[in-house]
Structures are given as C-alpha cells and as structure tokens.
Design a protein around this motif. Sequence first.
Motif, PDB file in Angstrom:
ATOM      1  N   PRO A  67       0.824  -1.228  -0.027  1.00 20.93           N
ATOM      2  CA  PRO A  67      -0.068   0.041  -0.216  1.00 20.93           C
ATOM      3  C   PRO A  67       0.799   1.210   0.155  1.00 20.93           C
ATOM      4  N   MET A  68       0.444   2.247  -0.576  1.00 19.96           N
ATOM      5  CA  MET A  68       1.166   3.546  -0.636  1.00 19.96           C
ATOM      6  C   MET A  68       1.197   4.017   0.869  1.00 19.96           C
ATOM      7  N   PRO A  69       2.403   4.527   1.102  1.00 19.69           N
ATOM      8  CA  PRO A  69       2.591   5.324   2.495  1.00 19.69           C
ATOM      9  C   PRO A  69       1.527   6.246   2.738  1.00 19.69           C
ATOM     10  N   ARG A  70       1.289   6.539   3.730  1.00 18.03           N
ATOM     11  CA  ARG A  70       0.233   7.524   4.212  1.00 18.03           C
ATOM     12  C   ARG A  70       0.897   9.066   3.944  1.00 18.03           C
ATOM     13  N   ASP A  71       2.156   9.326   4.088  1.00 19.84           N
ATOM     14  CA  ASP A  71       2.615  10.524   3.901  1.00 19.84           C
ATOM     15  C   ASP A  71       3.169  10.870   2.338  1.00 19.84           C
ATOM     16  N   PRO A  72       2.409  11.805   1.762  1.00 12.52           N
ATOM     17  CA  PRO A  72       2.348  11.868   0.389  1.00 12.52           C
ATOM     18  C   PRO A  72       3.956  12.222   0.144  1.00 12.52           C
ATOM     19  N   GLU A  74       6.217  10.921   0.527  1.00  8.97           N
ATOM     20  CA  GLU A  74       7.162   9.486   0.135  1.00  8.97           C
ATOM     21  C   GLU A  74       6.430   8.981  -0.988  1.00  8.97           C
ATOM     22  N   HIS A  75       5.769   9.412  -1.965  1.00  7.47           N
ATOM     23  CA  HIS A  75       5.197   8.928  -3.139  1.00  7.47           C
ATOM     24  C   HIS A  75       4.718   9.951  -3.884  1.00  7.47           C
ATOM     25  N   HIS A  76       5.148  10.448  -4.685  1.00  7.77           N
ATOM     26  CA  HIS A  76       4.827  11.789  -5.551  1.00  7.77           C
ATOM     27  C   HIS A  76       5.620  11.665  -6.897  1.00  7.77           C
ATOM     28  N   GLN A 115      -4.716  12.082  -6.410  1.00  7.22           N
ATOM     29  CA  GLN A 115      -4.152  10.756  -6.271  1.00  7.22           C
ATOM     30  C   GLN A 115      -4.256   9.912  -7.542  1.00  7.22           C
ATOM     31  N   GLY A 119      -2.996   5.233  -5.464  1.00 10.15           N
ATOM     32  CA  GLY A 119      -2.642   6.023  -4.071  1.00 10.15           C
ATOM     33  C   GLY A 119      -1.575   6.746  -4.118  1.00 10.15           C
TER      34      GLY A 119
END
Length: 166
Positions: A67-72, A74-76, A115, A119
């Motif tokens: 799953p995508m990390p909750r902190d954006p 970290e995935h952008h 998103q 995610g």
Amino acid sequence: MRTKDMTATRAFYEGVLQLPLVGTWTEAYDVIKQTPSNYVHCFFEVGDGSALGFFQFEEGMRDAPMPMPRDPYEHHVSLGVDTMETVDYFRKRIEEAGAPVEIVDHGYCYSCYTQDPNGMIVEISTIVPNGIEILEQSAQTAEADLENWLAGVREPNNKWRGKTKI
C-alpha cells in the motif's frame, strides 16, 4: 510502480491525464526474483519521450503491491505543463473524474495535486510567469541555503509562496 488494477491505472493516466499508452509488454520471467512470473508492463508517455511504467502481476505470482505510504512526501510524481491554464484544464478533468484535487501556489510554480488509483500523489505543475527569475535567483543561493538548513536554520526562504498573480 506495481498496480493491482491496470484498467483503472490506464483510465486515469490515459483517460484523465491524456498520457498515451505507448508500450505494453507481457513477460514470463521476474528479473528481480529470478523466477518464472507472468506480468504486464505498461508505459504512458509524459510528452518528452520518457514514460511512467506500471507493472501488474498475474494473481499468485507476487504478493499484492505494497500500500502507498500515508505520507504523500514519500510517493509523488510531478508532471510539468507549459501554462497555468493547462494546470487548470487538468484540474477540471480530474474533478470531472471524481478524484480529489488541491491547488497550491508554490511561488515559483503553480500546481494541481491529486491521487492516482494506486494512491500515488500526482502533481501537474507549471512555472509561474516570473518563475524563471525566481529559480535563477534560487540557483545562486542553493548551496548556502542547504548549508543553513544543515546547520539548523529553519526560517522559510520562499518569500513568493502564495503570491502568484492569477
């Protein structure tokens, strides 16, 4: 990036963001695990000949994507466009597709955030009218600004944030 749903991923990147599907490769060997493994690898062109790539593995061939990390932060991924009007055009398309949208004036660039179906945070951005001048000034102080940060200086140095004339 791995996806559980290539159909939804394609609908977002090709349908909403208008990045054309330029390659689809079906493979039978996982080069990372060095084992047989069926998967499809799709590429969506971002305009300069480069592409975003997504993998969907056959069920049972690999664990589900993490799953995508909750902190954006970290995935952008950020996709550049030429004008603020183009950012607004994509904002409208994203809203029409029912995805969340946030507009941010960074001062040197103007961005629309959303998103994707996986995610991942996707940013559509452009340099603001006086952004080249701002970025050129920043390049002259970038080393000193980083040294200050590393030395514990925490005062913001972006005096342009939120001041773009729209």
